[in-house]
Scaffold this motif. Structure first.
Motif, PDB file in Angstrom:
ATOM      1  N   ARG A 590      63.858  46.043 -50.282  1.00 35.39           N
ATOM      2  CA  ARG A 590      62.950  45.054 -50.880  1.00 35.39           C
ATOM      3  C   ARG A 590      63.332  44.672 -52.299  1.00 35.39           C
ATOM      4  NH1 ARG A 590      57.195  45.902 -48.978  1.00 35.39           N
ATOM      5  NH2 ARG A 590      58.287  44.921 -47.233  1.00 35.39           N
ATOM      6  N   TRP A 591      63.808  45.632 -53.072  1.00 39.21           N
ATOM      7  CA  TRP A 591      64.051  45.386 -54.497  1.00 39.21           C
ATOM      8  C   TRP A 591      65.532  45.174 -54.768  1.00 39.21           C
ATOM      9  CZ3 TRP A 591      60.247  44.540 -57.975  1.00 39.21           C
ATOM     10  CH2 TRP A 591      58.949  44.880 -57.576  1.00 39.21           C
ATOM     11  N   GLY A 592      65.798  44.220 -55.651  1.00 44.92           N
ATOM     12  CA  GLY A 592      67.168  43.939 -56.070  1.00 44.92           C
ATOM     13  C   GLY A 592      67.251  43.878 -57.583  1.00 44.92           C
ATOM     14  N   ASN A 593      68.393  44.250 -58.109  1.00 44.60           N
ATOM     15  CA  ASN A 593      68.609  44.238 -59.557  1.00 44.60           C
ATOM     16  C   ASN A 593      69.666  43.198 -59.902  1.00 44.60           C
ATOM     17  OD1 ASN A 593      66.930  46.652 -60.348  1.00 44.60           O
ATOM     18  ND2 ASN A 593      68.347  47.643 -58.923  1.00 44.60           N
ATOM     19  N   PHE A 594      69.331  42.348 -60.863  1.00 46.07           N
ATOM     20  CA  PHE A 594      70.216  41.256 -61.244  1.00 46.07           C
ATOM     21  C   PHE A 594      70.309  41.216 -62.765  1.00 46.07           C
ATOM     22  CE2 PHE A 594      67.783  40.241 -57.449  1.00 46.07           C
ATOM     23  CZ  PHE A 594      68.797  40.095 -56.522  1.00 46.07           C
ATOM     24  N   GLY A 595      71.484  40.909 -63.255  1.00 47.55           N
ATOM     25  CA  GLY A 595      71.662  40.907 -64.703  1.00 47.55           C
ATOM     26  C   GLY A 595      72.765  39.973 -65.125  1.00 47.55           C
ATOM     27  N   GLY A 596      72.843  39.768 -66.425  1.00 51.61           N
ATOM     28  CA  GLY A 596      73.878  38.900 -66.960  1.00 51.61           C
ATOM     29  C   GLY A 596      74.154  39.214 -68.413  1.00 51.61           C
ATOM     30  N   ALA A 597      75.372  38.920 -68.822  1.00 46.83           N
ATOM     31  CA  ALA A 597      75.757  39.090 -70.220  1.00 46.83           C
ATOM     32  C   ALA A 597      76.644  37.927 -70.611  1.00 46.83           C
ATOM     33  CB  ALA A 597      76.493  40.415 -70.434  1.00 46.83           C
ATOM     34  N   ALA A 598      76.435  37.406 -71.810  1.00 49.04           N
ATOM     35  CA  ALA A 598      77.239  36.287 -72.284  1.00 49.04           C
ATOM     36  C   ALA A 598      77.468  36.439 -73.778  1.00 49.04           C
ATOM     37  CB  ALA A 598      76.551  34.959 -71.986  1.00 49.04           C
ATOM     38  N   PHE A 599      78.672  36.103 -74.197  1.00 53.11           N
ATOM     39  CA  PHE A 599      79.027  36.162 -75.619  1.00 53.11           C
ATOM     40  C   PHE A 599      79.573  34.806 -76.040  1.00 53.11           C
ATOM     41  CE2 PHE A 599      82.340  36.720 -78.866  1.00 53.11           C
ATOM     42  CZ  PHE A 599      81.571  37.269 -79.884  1.00 53.11           C
ATOM     43  N   ALA A 600      79.200  34.383 -77.238  1.00 55.59           N
ATOM     44  CA  ALA A 600      79.698  33.118 -77.775  1.00 55.59           C
ATOM     45  C   ALA A 600      80.170  33.322 -79.204  1.00 55.59           C
ATOM     46  CB  ALA A 600      78.611  32.049 -77.721  1.00 55.59           C
ATOM     47  N   TRP A 601      81.268  32.647 -79.510  1.00 55.24           N
ATOM     48  CA  TRP A 601      81.819  32.671 -80.858  1.00 55.24           C
ATOM     49  C   TRP A 601      81.794  31.248 -81.384  1.00 55.24           C
ATOM     50  CZ3 TRP A 601      87.696  33.470 -82.194  1.00 55.24           C
ATOM     51  CH2 TRP A 601      87.844  33.479 -83.594  1.00 55.24           C
TER      52      TRP A 601
END
Length: 987
Positions: A590-601
């Motif tokens: 039933r449960w899902g884990n979602f994520g994200g990472a972003a870097f900007a210069w």
């Protein structure tokens, strides 16, 4: 000792003067151009902690101010003002708009906003002034061709749904529609029966902006519903200041731009006389009927909207809007009418600590529609030598094919004009949606806010389908030859009720630590979808199948968070996380884990580029994120279920009717489809941002694909159902650029261009057996019975065409029934079918140009598509001799493609000859306007416009329209060419 006492006494006497030296400063902040107060302005002492902000009236009070302190007044979109405190009791500040800051658009990023220059993900925004011009009946058309990576394909029917794909979609059988957030309310993609689309009930005049979250690092905050990208729609809000009234009115003349090329009456007579039997020649008529001219006509569309905005009692921003669009279709007896009312109230209370946004919307829609495919198909196939009417016909005076004894034959096409006039299909829908947002900044800890949002969307419809008692399709229980013939017609009705409830609650913490800024968000989301439908069945027939269908509730619950770190606007890091739960899957999945990472210069903020007028902005971005997908048609596919059989599976014992119990197939292991996506991008600007743009490269992979596939015999209680079967890879490049080519007092010329390249390939389809070529998918094509032309196969694009390789003679004319033996086994069978092109384009392009000269304005927008192919099902189904001469008792027209092939039978529909290049260039819109600045009316400025929509198409495809989302051209409702006249008044 006396000396010490004297010093202490002196300090004690001096203390009151020290206290008095720390004063309280009161003041007001207004807009320099309008003189209107500005709420929410930051006021603080330079270098000191704390500070305050202006209330709704632009007033502030700042304590503990000393002589010589620098009072800094700042607000987004305005130049910062700095004043030295010299003991004054009041301070009046007029802030000037900062054109550079105004270019720094604030964009929605999910549960918050960010300056575009500080965005780390791939985010695009388009605002009202940049929308496509013309009569935009539904909101999707506002952004068609305007955003790289976003493909919008609309239909021709009134109020028709437009298909939207962001970066090509990500699934095979689950939904590929993006998540749409409307003023904080996530919408369901489901619509009730009789309605056209989820956005058709929204007046485009009420929309302020579209923000598109394209990559997973940006969309991960929406987790399970963001695999296909996110579109955030923001509607217009109330404004401070005096009352403003806007009225717009448009009239559009909808004309038929193109027709399907079939044989004329004389051409058809020649074919029958050359190839027909004596019986077939004998039933030729004497008329010259263009059946497409009979069913299509010129129609008039009107679009009116009036809005009032301002501040009630000079304190409460309010906007009220009322709109109506009446859009008759070019197919007779089809129409879409919508009336909308929207209100927005946006008070700010408690010294700017509590912001309230209340939006409410009410929409009524009326739809009249037809069985469009059948009607248009009949118009293409009906004998052009027959008249529309026949004297003495018992079917309303219309000509119909009948057997010699007067009975109704089963197979011939029906008179399309009779179908239009003798079938009445109507529906009305009511939609009520609204959202309340409370944003409270804690008095005792102003860096922390709590935001609560509650929204509801109720979408209800009711409708009926009626066939006249004079229609040949009416219920006729007895044959005419039996002597007791009667025509009862047909009638069924339905109601459909959908409800979507949403609740968001989250905290937001922001802190400026000199050059270092922290922005953290954490919260909870709850959403519930409900649906109930009633169907009457055919009430004029025996034992109508009346039914109430209550869909299982679908519940989504989520916990989410985001952390943004910003150092001096140079180095930017965003982390997203969401834990999603869905009722569609079992407790184990039933449960899902979602994520994200972003870097900007942000290189433009570095010392070696800062202040550089040539390279005025330059930002590098890199991100990776995971999102999910659970939007399948089955709500509880994981559960073993037993359902009651239908009326067709009942048993009668004596006088008692017993219903059967039927076990349903299920898949207890069904789980989330997941998408991982990497994105690398560059945002740039040259010559003080006279030229701006971006480049993005993306690489995404969907795994555990949710697909509706065949199940081996004996492996389940069903032979087809949802499973997690494989993976799909998508790679692409997006490029967009815009420029103020000319910009002076009298003339401005802006051009915006975008292009996207996308490559998709299925990399895995799970466990298969030897010889497995793929899953046959898509809609059934016309021709044969149950035939499909599309396949999902490893190593190829989704929905590739699955066909035989046609062989040609020396004159490059296809040889009927002659195909290449691709596997070399000496015979032609299914083993020789192969994957040949695909419906999705390789490249898409958009070009938008606006030119303003004094009081004149001119705009046009173009779109282009390369590498997309289409299956010409009109020619494959109607482009052979026996399509017209199939039977001795009736005749049917033939597609003019017969002249190219000479095909006799219909055994050619799986030939790659019918898969055709559908690349195109389209001029979607041209608009010319002129503005009278209160020269005609002192109280209002007026703008008059004239334009054309769907101006022309350049393409090698010889069918009706090269743009068809599913890649199959079969009896398509044509897009109208519309000539537009409009007026807009601002009071």
């Amino acid at each position: 000792m006396k000396t010490i006492y004297k010093k202490l006494l002196f300090l004690f006497l001096l203390l009151p003067f020290t206290v008095l030296a720390q004063s309280t400063l009161k003041g007001t902040v207004v807009d320099q151009a309008t003189g209107q107060p500005i709420p929410g302005v930051n006021v603080n002492v330079q270098g000191a902690p704390g500070g305050t902000s202006t209330d709704f009236d632009g007033k502030f009070q700042l304590s503990n101010v000393k002589n010589g302190d620098k009072i800094v007044v700042s607000f987004i979109g305005y130049k910062t003002s700095t004043t030295t405190f010299n003991g004054q009791q009041t301070l009046s500040v007029s802030l000037e708009e900062d054109t550079n800051q105004l270019k720094e658009v604030v964009v929605q990023v999910g549960y918050g906003t960010v300056k575009k220059k500080d965005a780390t993900g791939s985010v695009s925004q388009i605002s009202a002034k940049e929308f496509n011009k013309g009569i935009n009946v539904t909101p999707e058309s506002l952004i068609s061709g305007r955003i790289s990576g976003v493909n919008v394909v609309g239909g021709g029917a009134p109020g028709a749904k437009a298909d939207i794909r962001i970066r090509g979609g990500s699934s095979l059988s689950a939904s590929n529609d993006p998540l749409i957030i409307l003023d904080g309310l996530p919408l369901s993609n489901a619509v009730p029966s009789g309605a056209t689309s989820i956005l058709s009930t929204i007046d485009p005049n009420d929309i302020e902006s579209f923000t598109v979250l394209k990559d997973a690092s940006a969309a991960a905050i929406y987790g399970s519903r963001a695999a296909n990208g996110v579109i955030v729609i923001t509607t217009k809000k109330g404004t401070k200041g005096g009352v403003k009234v806007n009225f717009s009115s448009q009239v559009g003349v909808n004309t038929v731009a193109n027709k399907v090329d079939v044989l004329s009456a004389d051409q058809f007579r020649a074919v029958v006389n050359a190839n027909g039997t004596p019986q077939q020649k004998a039933i030729l008529g004497t008329a010259n009927t263009d059946w497409q001219d009979e069913i299509f006509h010129t129609a008039l569309t009107t679009n009116n909207n009036i809005s009032v905005s301002g501040a009630l009692f000079n304190k409460l921003p309010v906007r009220l809007s009322v709109g109506n669009v009446d859009n008759p279709g070019i197919l007779r007896n089809t129409s879409f009418e919508r009336t909308t009312t929207s209100i927005s109230i946006n008070p700010v209370l408690f010294d700017n600590h509590l912001k309230i946004d209340i939006s409410g919307n009410l929409a009524f829609a009326k739809n009249q529609f037809q069985d469009e495919g059948a009607v248009i198909g009949s118009a293409l196939a009906f004998d052009p030598t027959q008249s529309v009417y026949k004297s003495g016909s018992r079917y309303g005076g219309y000509f119909e094919w009948l057997e010699a004894n007067g009975n109704v034959p089963l197979l011939p096409a029906r008179n399309p004009v009779a179908r239009l006039n003798q079938e009445d299909k109507r529906a009305t829908s009511t939609r009520k949606w609204g959202n309340v947002r409370l944003d409270y900044k804690f008095h005792f800890f102003e860096d922390l806010r709590i935001i609560a949002e509650a929204g509801i969307d109720k979408f209800n419809s009711s409708g009926y389908n009626e066939q006249s008692t004079q229609s040949i399709l009416g219920y006729q229980p007895n044959p005419f030859s039996g002597g007791s013939w009667v025509n009862l017609g047909n009638y069924n009705s339905y109601t459909d009720n959908l409800q979507n409830k949403n609740l968001n609650t989250y905290f937001n913490y922001t802190k400026d630590l000199g050059k270092f800024k922290i922005d953290a968000t954490a919260g909870y989301n709850y959403q519930l979808f409900q649906k109930e439908k009633y169907e009457s069945g055919e009430v004029r027939q025996p034992t109508p199948k009346e039914d109430v269908i209550t869909d299982a509730n679908v519940n989504l619950q989520s916990y989410f968070g985001r952390l943004t770190l910003n150092y001096d606007s140079r180095y930017l890091l965003t982390l997203n996380y969401r834990r999603d739960g869905t009722s569609r899957f079992s407790e184990d999945n039933r449960w899902g884990n979602f994520g994200g990472a972003a870097f900007a210069w942000n290189l433009a903020e570095e010392s070696f580029l800062k202040g550089n007028s040539t390279i005025s902005s330059l930002k590098l971005r890199v991100g990776y994120g995971t999102t999910g997908q659970q939007d399948i048609s089955s709500a509880y596919d994981f559960l073993p279920r037993v359902t009651l059989g239908t009326i067709n599976s009942q048993y009668v014992f004596g006088n008692t009717v017993y219903s059967t119990a039927r076990p349903e197939g299920y898949n207890k292991n069904i789980k989330w489809e997941e998408l991982g996506e990497a994105n690398v991008g560059v945002d740039f600007g040259f010559f003080n941002d006279r030229i701006t743009g971006s480049v993005n490269y993306f690489d995404k992979k969907s795994s555990d694909l949710l697909a509706d596939v065949l199940v081996p015999d004996g492996a389940n209680l069903r032979n087809q159902g949802f499973s997690n079967i494989g993976s799909l890879e998508t790679k692409g490049i997006e490029f967009s650029i815009q420029s103020d080519i000319v910009k002076n007092d009298n003339l401005t010329w802006n051009v915006a261009f975008n292009t996207t390249y996308i490559h998709q390939e299925i990399s895995d389809l799970g466990t298969t057996v030897p010889g497995f070529t793929g899953y046959i998918v898509g809609d059934n094509i016309a021709g044969g019975s149950g035939n499909k032309i599309l396949i999902n196969s490893v190593g190829y694009a989704p929905n590739s065409f699955f066909v035989y390789e046609q062989l040609y003679d020396a004159n490059k004319r296809p040889i009927e029934g002659a195909y290449a033996d691709r596997n070399g086994d000496g015979k032609i069978d299914d083993g020789d079918r192969y994957k040949f092109h695909k419906p999705a384009p390789d490249y898409t392009f958009g070009l938008f140009s606006t030119l303003n000269y004094k009081k004149f304005d001119f705009a046009m927008n173009w779109r282009a598509s390369l590498g997309n192919y289409i299956y010409d099902n009109v020619s494959s189904d109607k482009g052979y001799l026996l399509a017209g001469l199939r039977r001795q008792t009736d005749l049917g027209n033939i597609s003019s493609d017969y002249n190219n092939t000479g095909f006799v039978t219909n055994n050619n529909y799986l030939s790659n000859y019918f898969v055709k290049d559908a690349s195109f260039i389209k001029l979607d819109n041209v608009t010319l306007g002129y503005t009278f600045d209160k020269t005609l009316l002192k109280a209002a400025s007026l703008r008059f416009t004239a334009g054309v929509q769907n101006v022309f198409v350049l393409t090698k495809y010889d069918g009706l329209d090269p743009e068809k989302f599913n890649g199959i051209d079969n009896n398509v409702y044509p897009r109208a060419r519309t000539f537009i006249f409009g007026v807009n008044a601002n009071f």
